[in-house]
Design a protein around this motif. Sequence first.
Motif, mmCIF file in Angstrom:
data_model
loop_
_atom_site.group_PDB
_atom_site.id
_atom_site.type_symbol
_atom_site.label_atom_id
_atom_site.label_comp_id
_atom_site.label_asym_id
_atom_site.label_seq_id
_atom_site.Cartn_x
_atom_site.Cartn_y
_atom_site.Cartn_z
ATOM 1 N N SER A 221 7.462 8.227 6.162
ATOM 2 C CA SER A 221 8.125 9.182 5.265
ATOM 3 C C SER A 221 9.568 9.382 5.733
ATOM 4 C CB SER A 221 7.377 10.519 5.256
ATOM 5 O OG SER A 221 7.260 11.049 6.572
ATOM 6 N N ALA A 222 10.473 8.586 5.166
ATOM 7 C CA ALA A 222 11.855 8.569 5.654
ATOM 8 C C ALA A 222 12.785 9.494 4.878
ATOM 9 C CB ALA A 222 12.393 7.142 5.613
ATOM 10 N N PHE A 223 12.518 9.691 3.566
ATOM 11 C CA PHE A 223 13.454 10.446 2.729
ATOM 12 C C PHE A 223 12.707 11.504 1.919
ATOM 13 C CE2 PHE A 223 15.212 6.113 3.100
ATOM 14 C CZ PHE A 223 16.403 6.412 3.756
ATOM 15 N N THR A 224 13.363 12.635 1.715
ATOM 16 C CA THR A 224 12.762 13.694 0.912
ATOM 17 C C THR A 224 12.753 13.301 -0.564
ATOM 18 O OG1 THR A 224 14.909 14.797 0.679
ATOM 19 C CG2 THR A 224 13.507 15.491 2.509
ATOM 20 N N GLY A 225 11.842 13.925 -1.318
ATOM 21 C CA GLY A 225 11.758 13.680 -2.751
ATOM 22 C C GLY A 225 10.337 13.356 -3.172
ATOM 23 N N LEU A 226 10.147 13.219 -4.487
ATOM 24 C CA LEU A 226 8.843 12.862 -5.032
ATOM 25 C C LEU A 226 8.804 11.352 -5.259
ATOM 26 C CD1 LEU A 226 6.112 13.866 -6.084
ATOM 27 C CD2 LEU A 226 7.152 14.135 -8.338
ATOM 28 N N HIS A 227 7.973 10.669 -4.501
ATOM 29 C CA HIS A 227 7.868 9.219 -4.554
ATOM 30 C C HIS A 227 6.459 8.847 -5.011
ATOM 31 C CE1 HIS A 227 11.418 9.836 -2.129
ATOM 32 N NE2 HIS A 227 10.702 10.293 -1.111
ATOM 33 N N TRP A 228 6.240 7.571 -5.288
ATOM 34 C CA TRP A 228 4.884 7.148 -5.628
ATOM 35 C C TRP A 228 4.649 5.712 -5.205
ATOM 36 C CZ3 TRP A 228 8.586 7.602 -9.514
ATOM 37 C CH2 TRP A 228 8.824 6.473 -10.293
ATOM 38 N N ILE A 229 3.363 5.366 -5.155
ATOM 39 C CA ILE A 229 2.948 4.021 -4.777
ATOM 40 C C ILE A 229 1.890 3.550 -5.764
ATOM 41 C CG2 ILE A 229 1.118 4.797 -3.202
ATOM 42 C CD1 ILE A 229 1.914 2.435 -1.361
ATOM 43 N N GLU A 230 1.896 2.256 -6.059
ATOM 44 C CA GLU A 230 0.868 1.639 -6.893
ATOM 45 C C GLU A 230 0.298 0.435 -6.172
ATOM 46 O OE1 GLU A 230 1.176 1.274 -11.391
ATOM 47 O OE2 GLU A 230 3.284 1.511 -10.844
ATOM 48 N N CYS A 231 -0.944 0.090 -6.519
ATOM 49 C CA CYS A 231 -1.591 -1.098 -5.971
ATOM 50 C C CYS A 231 -2.003 -2.013 -7.114
ATOM 51 C CB CYS A 231 -2.824 -0.707 -5.151
ATOM 52 S SG CYS A 231 -3.640 -2.105 -4.346
ATOM 53 N N PHE A 232 -1.771 -3.318 -6.941
ATOM 54 C CA PHE A 232 -2.109 -4.324 -7.942
ATOM 55 C C PHE A 232 -3.064 -5.335 -7.308
ATOM 56 C CE2 PHE A 232 2.159 -2.758 -8.555
ATOM 57 C CZ PHE A 232 2.278 -2.547 -9.932
ATOM 58 N N ILE A 233 -4.161 -5.623 -7.979
ATOM 59 C CA ILE A 233 -5.114 -6.633 -7.505
ATOM 60 C C ILE A 233 -5.004 -7.856 -8.414
ATOM 61 C CG2 ILE A 233 -7.471 -7.087 -6.789
ATOM 62 C CD1 ILE A 233 -6.237 -4.651 -5.427
ATOM 63 N N VAL A 234 -4.765 -9.023 -7.817
ATOM 64 C CA VAL A 234 -4.455 -10.229 -8.575
ATOM 65 C C VAL A 234 -5.465 -11.331 -8.265
ATOM 66 C CG1 VAL A 234 -2.713 -12.028 -8.965
ATOM 67 C CG2 VAL A 234 -1.998 -9.648 -8.612
ATOM 68 N N LYS A 235 -5.977 -11.958 -9.343
ATOM 69 C CA LYS A 235 -6.860 -13.126 -9.202
ATOM 70 C C LYS A 235 -6.311 -14.243 -10.084
ATOM 71 C CE LYS A 235 -11.375 -12.882 -9.149
ATOM 72 N NZ LYS A 235 -11.769 -13.294 -7.786
ATOM 73 N N ASN A 236 -6.160 -15.410 -9.487
ATOM 74 C CA ASN A 236 -5.711 -16.595 -10.237
ATOM 75 C C ASN A 236 -4.431 -16.334 -11.035
ATOM 76 O OD1 ASN A 236 -8.049 -18.032 -9.374
ATOM 77 N ND2 ASN A 236 -9.226 -17.029 -11.001
ATOM 78 N N GLY A 237 -3.527 -15.601 -10.428
ATOM 79 C CA GLY A 237 -2.235 -15.366 -11.053
ATOM 80 C C GLY A 237 -2.226 -14.304 -12.127
ATOM 81 N N VAL A 238 -3.324 -13.551 -12.270
ATOM 82 C CA VAL A 238 -3.414 -12.503 -13.296
ATOM 83 C C VAL A 238 -3.749 -11.172 -12.615
ATOM 84 C CG1 VAL A 238 -4.638 -11.699 -15.352
ATOM 85 C CG2 VAL A 238 -4.152 -14.137 -15.062
ATOM 86 N N CYS A 239 -3.043 -10.112 -13.003
ATOM 87 C CA CYS A 239 -3.358 -8.776 -12.490
ATOM 88 C C CYS A 239 -4.602 -8.267 -13.212
ATOM 89 C CB CYS A 239 -2.192 -7.826 -12.723
ATOM 90 S SG CYS A 239 -2.513 -6.131 -12.183
ATOM 91 N N VAL A 240 -5.703 -8.120 -12.466
ATOM 92 C CA VAL A 240 -6.979 -7.716 -13.079
ATOM 93 C C VAL A 240 -7.320 -6.262 -12.800
ATOM 94 C CG1 VAL A 240 -7.901 -10.060 -13.091
ATOM 95 C CG2 VAL A 240 -8.272 -8.599 -11.084
ATOM 96 N N ALA A 241 -6.538 -5.598 -11.938
ATOM 97 C CA ALA A 241 -6.733 -4.169 -11.692
ATOM 98 C C ALA A 241 -5.410 -3.575 -11.222
ATOM 99 C CB ALA A 241 -7.826 -3.921 -10.657
ATOM 100 N N ARG A 242 -5.138 -2.378 -11.692
ATOM 101 C CA ARG A 242 -3.885 -1.708 -11.334
ATOM 102 C C ARG A 242 -4.156 -0.221 -11.209
ATOM 103 N NH1 ARG A 242 1.653 -1.798 -15.072
ATOM 104 N NH2 ARG A 242 2.907 -0.439 -13.732
#
Length: 513
Positions: A483-504
Amino acid sequence: MITTTKHTQLFLEQIAKILDITEAQYNQVVQRYTAVSNHLAQEDSELSRFQPDIKPQGSFLYGTMIRPIFETDELDVDLVCRLKGKMDSWAQLHLKQAVGDRIKENADYDRMLDDEGDRCWTLVYSGAFHLDILPAIVGQEHYTLFEKSYAGLAGTQVEALAIRMTDRNRINYKWDPNTQHWPKSNPFGYAKWLKDRASLAFLKGVILSENVEPLPGYTQDKEPLIRIVQILKRHRDIMFGEDDCEKPISIIITTLAAKAYNKETDILQGLLNVLEGMENHIEDRYSIEHQKQIKWIANPVNPVEENFADRWPSEPKKQIKFYDWLEKAKEDFGQIQHMNLSEAYEYLKEILGTRTVNEALKELGLDTIIKESKKPVNYSSTLLAVPHRQRPIWPEYNRFQCRVYAHYKIPIKNKRVSITGSTIVPKSCFIYFTAATNVPKPSEVYWQVVNNGEEAKNNKCLRGNIFHAGTMGAGGLKYKDKSAFTGLHWIECFIVKNGVCVARSSEFFVNIQ
């Protein structure tokens, strides 16, 4: 006292309203296409003798248009340029060129004109919307019928609302002047049919009296069927992301939903019933062209000749993806009916989008009964539209689930603290993120951290790129950051199979102070 289930129903109804375009967007579109129509019909125009005008078709006409997932994306508005007649020698090519040439005579429109499409001319209003203008021929009775009410139109009159349009993929595009051989469509007859299917007039004791003339004015009071279609279209968009090649097309979703609709007034129950009944309106017909049985989704105003699923035989992935989407929609909304509001809030963010769900929650004032840990903190509708946020780098086909959890450790004490919506995370500590997913192995994991505070901006340390987790399996589902900087930040996770995002995952917010 309103029950928890009733709260969830109200929440879903409000989400549908949030998905709708705004009155300002609506009025701007009407203003712009009216100006183009006036330009085409001016006395100095060679087209003026054919009384050209422009009317909306598609989702803008039906009232089922929805806002884009990203606020920076443009609305896609379909229009018909109606001409009452043409030069006797004109084939489709000449009609289309005549309309295009007249558009280009305006310097502003010439600059805004996109590359010529197979059927349309497209004007791009950068950052707002683009207008797809379809040149077409209509008959005298077409105009007369526009003055009649929906309820008063007989079947033969609905047929007279059809248009003859241009399509450069047709073999007779360049040489055939006989409009009876040109491609036929009936967007206004379809609008009449959809209006009838959506109407609750028999419950309200009123008679349909609206003219066929579209767009009586902007309204937020829409029939349950229209709201159901908007919800289904957003669910599809979240599942397929920006992949326009194989996702189910809107006309198929709208038609099957309307055919399966049984005049339910409750949107949640209507949605569930529609999803259960949609497949029953897909026929199996023998096709001479394909020499086999094919799926047939009939245009209700041209059921013998027009199949909305006509691309499925040559592009079988479209058919597969439609049924995959339908099953996922059944599963997703089937679970919602058994959830309380707090559970539904978390789940709907994943299947309908964080921005939409948070706006609906705030609009209803229901955030007071959501658990404190679930509430969005310092959230605004424009927060997610920051320009440094990278778009997904693969086609999306989000068939599976992914959810992010996090905790941080207090320096020195090494104490673990779970992060919720109300957590204030101190600076200079480590944050540990974990993604839970039901995607079968093997798969690849990607993360995206977006910081959005003034401190990061002033230090030229804004982040928003998508990056590979670097390790497979469980290792990739864990990510450590500071946690380096103040503010409202967010993170996302992407799961990829065979070059296609199948879950986000939906956006997981971290408030650093």
